[in-house]
Write a protein that holds these residues in place. Structure first.
Motif, PDB file in Angstrom:
ATOM      1  N   ILE A   1       0.844  -1.166   0.136  1.00  0.00           N
ATOM      2  CA  ILE A   1       0.126  -0.107  -0.055  1.00  0.00           C
ATOM      3  C   ILE A   1       0.773   1.167  -0.042  1.00  0.00           C
ATOM      4  N   VAL A   2       1.907   1.296   0.683  1.00  0.00           N
ATOM      5  CA  VAL A   2       2.944   2.389   0.808  1.00  0.00           C
ATOM      6  C   VAL A   2       3.531   2.587  -0.559  1.00  0.00           C
ATOM      7  N   TRP A   3       4.032   1.565  -1.234  1.00  0.00           N
ATOM      8  CA  TRP A   3       4.477   1.386  -2.648  1.00  0.00           C
ATOM      9  C   TRP A   3       3.504   2.328  -3.738  1.00  0.00           C
ATOM     10  N   LEU A   4       2.180   1.647  -3.336  1.00  0.00           N
ATOM     11  CA  LEU A   4       1.265   2.255  -4.500  1.00  0.00           C
ATOM     12  C   LEU A   4       0.868   3.685  -3.852  1.00  0.00           C
ATOM     13  N   LEU A   5       1.043   4.105  -2.945  1.00  0.00           N
ATOM     14  CA  LEU A   5       0.724   5.494  -2.561  1.00  0.00           C
ATOM     15  C   LEU A   5       1.763   6.426  -2.877  1.00  0.00           C
ATOM     16  N   VAL A   6       3.150   5.967  -2.791  1.00  0.00           N
ATOM     17  CA  VAL A   6       4.239   6.832  -3.333  1.00  0.00           C
ATOM     18  C   VAL A   6       4.298   6.797  -4.972  1.00  0.00           C
ATOM     19  N   LYS A   7       3.814   5.787  -5.598  1.00  0.00           N
ATOM     20  CA  LYS A   7       3.563   5.704  -6.984  1.00  0.00           C
ATOM     21  C   LYS A   7       2.652   6.864  -7.601  1.00  0.00           C
ATOM     22  N   TYR A   8       1.335   6.584  -6.793  1.00  0.00           N
ATOM     23  CA  TYR A   8       0.481   7.753  -7.557  1.00  0.00           C
ATOM     24  C   TYR A   8       0.661   8.932  -6.940  1.00  0.00           C
ATOM     25  N   PHE A   9       1.202   9.304  -5.690  1.00  0.00           N
ATOM     26  CA  PHE A   9       1.389  10.708  -5.241  1.00  0.00           C
ATOM     27  C   PHE A   9       2.468  11.227  -6.186  1.00  0.00           C
ATOM     28  N   GLY A  10       3.433  10.375  -6.436  1.00  0.00           N
ATOM     29  CA  GLY A  10       4.851  11.050  -7.068  1.00  0.00           C
ATOM     30  C   GLY A  10       4.120  11.315  -8.509  1.00  0.00           C
ATOM     31  N   GLU A  11       3.207  10.359  -9.200  1.00  0.00           N
ATOM     32  CA  GLU A  11       2.973  10.872 -10.670  1.00  0.00           C
ATOM     33  C   GLU A  11       2.080  12.051 -10.458  1.00  0.00           C
TER      34      GLU A  11
ATOM     35  N   GLN B   1      10.100   3.351   6.558  1.00  0.00           N
ATOM     36  CA  GLN B   1      10.562   4.783   6.649  1.00  0.00           C
ATOM     37  C   GLN B   1      11.970   5.013   6.251  1.00  0.00           C
ATOM     38  N   ASN B   2      12.744   4.145   6.497  1.00  0.00           N
ATOM     39  CA  ASN B   2      14.063   4.055   6.039  1.00  0.00           C
ATOM     40  C   ASN B   2      14.113   4.251   4.595  1.00  0.00           C
ATOM     41  N   ILE B   3      13.284   3.674   3.944  1.00  0.00           N
ATOM     42  CA  ILE B   3      13.397   3.491   2.339  1.00  0.00           C
ATOM     43  C   ILE B   3      12.676   5.100   1.844  1.00  0.00           C
ATOM     44  N   TYR B   4      11.877   5.164   2.157  1.00  0.00           N
ATOM     45  CA  TYR B   4      10.967   6.452   1.715  1.00  0.00           C
ATOM     46  C   TYR B   4      11.547   7.787   2.339  1.00  0.00           C
ATOM     47  N   GLY B   5      11.934   7.792   3.624  1.00  0.00           N
ATOM     48  CA  GLY B   5      12.359   9.075   4.117  1.00  0.00           C
ATOM     49  C   GLY B   5      11.268   9.311   5.331  1.00  0.00           C
ATOM     50  N   GLU B   6      11.736  10.047   6.320  1.00  0.00           N
ATOM     51  CA  GLU B   6      11.164  10.340   7.499  1.00  0.00           C
ATOM     52  C   GLU B   6      10.154  11.629   7.246  1.00  0.00           C
ATOM     53  N   ASP B   7      10.272  12.254   6.069  1.00  0.00           N
ATOM     54  CA  ASP B   7       8.996  13.330   5.819  1.00  0.00           C
ATOM     55  C   ASP B   7       8.192  12.698   5.111  1.00  0.00           C
ATOM     56  N   LYS B   8       8.091  11.399   4.448  1.00  0.00           N
ATOM     57  CA  LYS B   8       7.254  10.917   3.720  1.00  0.00           C
ATOM     58  C   LYS B   8       6.334   9.870   4.557  1.00  0.00           C
ATOM     59  N   ILE B   9       7.101   9.158   5.472  1.00  0.00           N
ATOM     60  CA  ILE B   9       6.318   8.150   6.339  1.00  0.00           C
ATOM     61  C   ILE B   9       6.613   8.313   7.604  1.00  0.00           C
ATOM     62  N   LEU B  10       5.377   8.867   8.426  1.00  0.00           N
ATOM     63  CA  LEU B  10       5.552   9.286   9.733  1.00  0.00           C
ATOM     64  C   LEU B  10       4.848   8.168  10.548  1.00  0.00           C
TER      65      LEU B  10
END
Ligand code: GDD
Ligand code: MN
Length: 250
Positions: A33-43, A69-78
């Motif tokens: 779900i996180v991967w998909l969120l990153v994908k759609y928000f990124g686009e 959080q380590n992968i995507y960053g602390e600003d993206k995953i809280l």
């Protein structure tokens, strides 16, 4: 097309979307779900953050969230965990306190709510400046996949009863894939008394009372593949209690 490092195209007006993901035993579902969120928000180019509210899941969901959080960053995953399972309604309230976006998405973390619908929520919200946009399984192309008859009847029954008693004028009252303006969500939460699953229904009923504008996006709800639903008999009893309380007090 655009990479994640690209700054948002102009015209996005500094909007930021906070996604609240309540989790209880969602270890298998969270990475996807996180991967998909990153994908759609990124686009989309919009700024966003994902707030994981884990209620002390025994399956190690929080550890998985830490890795993400380590992968995507602390600003993206809280990570805003709580010590134990305190219910869905209060998990959202807890999450809102930590959200920095001017818009807030609420959705399930078990992939029943697909992030592919997010651009449509955002588009519709902007089109008419809606106070809230609600995903609906009971209108247009919306639907439910993978539920047995018992579960379908519970959902239809809850919606039907609420429609009859409270006439809120939205097609899906118990669904929980929604986009709110931040202040609208805060003002609704202040007024809500329910703590569990009934929270979603109370939120939309109160939104109507306060004359907030509501847009609807048809969504397909697909039953989870991994893990199990936390909706048990207790939640159904508290739903009916909550409904009757609302009926008596509004
Ligand atoms: N933090 C936290 N605490 N999260 C919880 C809790 C809790 O006490 N209970 C459930 N969750 C999380 C789950 O991990 C999942 O991400 C989401 O909340 C929804 O829980 P499910 O257990 O998957 O709900 P469901 O699929 O049976 O119910 C769905 O349909 C209902 C009826 O339409 C949800 O969308 C409900 O919100 C909806 O009312
Ligand atoms: Mn679910």
């Amino acid at each position: 097309m655009s990479s994640r490092k690209t700054s948002p195209p102009s015209g996005h007006g500094g909007d930021k979307y906070s996604v609240l993901l309540p989790t209880y035993n969602e270890r298998e579902n969270l990475p996807l779900i996180v991967w998909l969120l990153v994908k759609y928000f990124g686009e989309s180019g919009y700024d966003y953050e994902i707030i994981v509210i884990d209620d002390g899941s025994p399956d190690g969901t929080l550890e998985v969230a830490q890795q993400l959080q380590n992968i995507y960053g602390e600003d993206k995953i809280l990570l805003r965990p709580r010590a134990k399972k305190l219910g869905l309604g209060t998990a959202y309230i807890h999450g809102i306190k930590h959200a920095s976006g001017n818009f807030i998405f609420i959705m399930d973390a078990d992939l029943s709510h697909h992030p592919k619908f997010i651009p449509e929520f955002i588009r519709l919200q902007k089109e008419e400046d809606f106070d809230l946009v609600s995903g609906t399984r009971y209108k247009g192309d919306g639907g439910v996949y993978g539920w047995d008859l018992r579960r379908k009847m519970i959902s239809r029954g809850a919606n039907f009863l609420t429609q009859v008693l409270l006439r809120p004028g939205a097609s899906d009252l118990t669904g929980s894939f929604r986009l709110y303006k931040r202040q609208v969500l805060e003002s609704l939460v202040e007024r809500c008394v329910s703590k569990g699953y009934v929270f979603q229904m109370e939120m939309i009923v109160r939104a109507r009372q306060l004359h907030y504008s509501i847009g609807e996006v048809p969504i397909s709800f697909v039953d989870r593949v991994y893990g199990e639903s936390k909706l048990g008999g207790n939640e159904i009893v508290s739903f009916v209690k909550g409904l009757l309380t609302l009926f008596a007090t509004t």
